[in-house]
Motif scaffolding. Sequence first.
Motif, PDB file in Angstrom:
ATOM      1  N   SER A  21      38.479 110.089  19.728  1.00 53.60           N
ATOM      2  CA  SER A  21      39.219 108.758  20.158  1.00 53.60           C
ATOM      3  C   SER A  21      39.211 108.677  21.425  1.00 53.60           C
ATOM      4  N   CYS A  22      39.213 107.503  21.809  1.00 54.66           N
ATOM      5  CA  CYS A  22      39.479 106.747  23.231  1.00 54.66           C
ATOM      6  C   CYS A  22      40.504 105.956  23.295  1.00 54.66           C
ATOM      7  N   GLU A  23      41.625 106.371  23.949  1.00 59.71           N
ATOM      8  CA  GLU A  23      42.596 105.484  24.241  1.00 59.71           C
ATOM      9  C   GLU A  23      42.397 104.686  25.708  1.00 59.71           C
ATOM     10  N   ALA A  24      42.793 103.448  25.636  1.00 60.24           N
ATOM     11  CA  ALA A  24      42.679 102.643  27.044  1.00 60.24           C
ATOM     12  C   ALA A  24      43.904 102.170  27.374  1.00 60.24           C
ATOM     13  N   SER A  25      44.074 102.020  28.650  1.00 60.48           N
ATOM     14  CA  SER A  25      45.212 101.614  29.220  1.00 60.48           C
ATOM     15  C   SER A  25      44.843 100.686  30.502  1.00 60.48           C
ATOM     16  N   GLY A  26      45.834  99.903  31.129  1.00 60.22           N
ATOM     17  CA  GLY A  26      45.167  98.832  32.233  1.00 60.22           C
ATOM     18  C   GLY A  26      45.004  97.519  31.820  1.00 60.22           C
ATOM     19  N   ARG A  27      43.825  96.904  32.162  1.00 58.94           N
ATOM     20  CA  ARG A  27      43.492  95.732  32.121  1.00 58.94           C
ATOM     21  C   ARG A  27      43.284  95.427  30.575  1.00 58.94           C
ATOM     22  N   THR A  28      43.264  94.108  30.301  1.00 57.16           N
ATOM     23  CA  THR A  28      43.155  93.836  28.933  1.00 57.16           C
ATOM     24  C   THR A  28      41.919  94.543  28.255  1.00 57.16           C
ATOM     25  N   PHE A  29      42.256  95.449  27.078  1.00 58.47           N
ATOM     26  CA  PHE A  29      41.437  95.908  26.349  1.00 58.47           C
ATOM     27  C   PHE A  29      40.429  95.497  25.649  1.00 58.47           C
ATOM     28  N   SER A  30      41.007  94.048  25.023  1.00 55.61           N
ATOM     29  CA  SER A  30      40.398  93.406  23.941  1.00 55.61           C
ATOM     30  C   SER A  30      39.131  92.420  24.542  1.00 55.61           C
ATOM     31  N   ARG A  31      39.178  92.565  25.772  1.00 58.52           N
ATOM     32  CA  ARG A  31      37.996  91.724  26.205  1.00 58.52           C
ATOM     33  C   ARG A  31      36.811  92.450  26.393  1.00 58.52           C
ATOM     34  N   TYR A  32      36.959  93.688  26.465  1.00 70.16           N
ATOM     35  CA  TYR A  32      35.632  94.528  26.877  1.00 70.16           C
ATOM     36  C   TYR A  32      34.968  95.084  25.916  1.00 70.16           C
ATOM     37  N   THR A  33      33.543  95.125  25.964  1.00 69.73           N
ATOM     38  CA  THR A  33      32.562  95.960  25.187  1.00 69.73           C
ATOM     39  C   THR A  33      32.956  97.075  25.511  1.00 69.73           C
ATOM     40  N   ASP A  72      40.676  99.620  17.346  1.00 69.16           N
ATOM     41  CA  ASP A  72      41.929  99.234  16.896  1.00 69.16           C
ATOM     42  C   ASP A  72      42.590  98.766  18.172  1.00 69.16           C
ATOM     43  N   PHE A  73      42.508  97.404  17.853  1.00 68.74           N
ATOM     44  CA  PHE A  73      43.182  96.512  18.961  1.00 68.74           C
ATOM     45  C   PHE A  73      44.772  96.797  19.238  1.00 68.74           C
ATOM     46  N   ALA A  74      45.559  97.125  18.431  1.00 68.07           N
ATOM     47  CA  ALA A  74      46.873  97.073  18.432  1.00 68.07           C
ATOM     48  C   ALA A  74      47.141  98.562  19.099  1.00 68.07           C
ATOM     49  N   LYS A  75      46.476  99.625  18.873  1.00 64.83           N
ATOM     50  CA  LYS A  75      46.534 100.846  19.458  1.00 64.83           C
ATOM     51  C   LYS A  75      45.613 101.072  20.612  1.00 64.83           C
ATOM     52  N   ARG A  76      44.916  99.981  20.958  1.00 58.49           N
ATOM     53  CA  ARG A  76      44.204 100.083  22.353  1.00 58.49           C
ATOM     54  C   ARG A  76      43.152 101.391  22.300  1.00 58.49           C
ATOM     55  N   THR A  77      42.610 101.607  20.979  1.00 62.00           N
ATOM     56  CA  THR A  77      41.671 102.707  20.873  1.00 62.00           C
ATOM     57  C   THR A  77      40.652 102.563  20.175  1.00 62.00           C
TER      58      THR A  77
END
Length: 121
Positions: A21-33, A72-77
């Motif tokens: 798993s990789c959880e992201a925080s910070g700038r908009t997660f959904s925009r990135y590949t 998972d966009f909701a979990k930013r993961t």
Amino acid sequence: QVQLVESGGGLVQAGGSMRLSCEASGRTFSRYTMGWFRQAPGKEREFVVAINWRSGTTIAESVKGRFTISRDFAKRTVYLELNSLKPEDTAVYYCAADVRQIGSSWSGNYWGQGIQVTVSS
């Protein structure tokens, strides 16, 4: 800035499965590949798989049919399912954000700290 934290690595027998798993925080997660890379001892870091904002995927031939990426966009993961593992899959696996292909090479602008996956024979 994007911060990435990987989890889920460890030791598994050949033929087994694992999920990273990789959880992201910070700038908009959904925009990135998002993507996963790996580096085995004594080798260069190599591209494994990427998933874009439309959930389209690109996967390396060496793991095709065995590894699956999802997000998972909701979990930013972002997840990496590793199946039918082989000893040669042993490596430190890195999560990356803002992954891009430049020519025949892949790279990312943001990186996690890496997580060890060891496959025993």
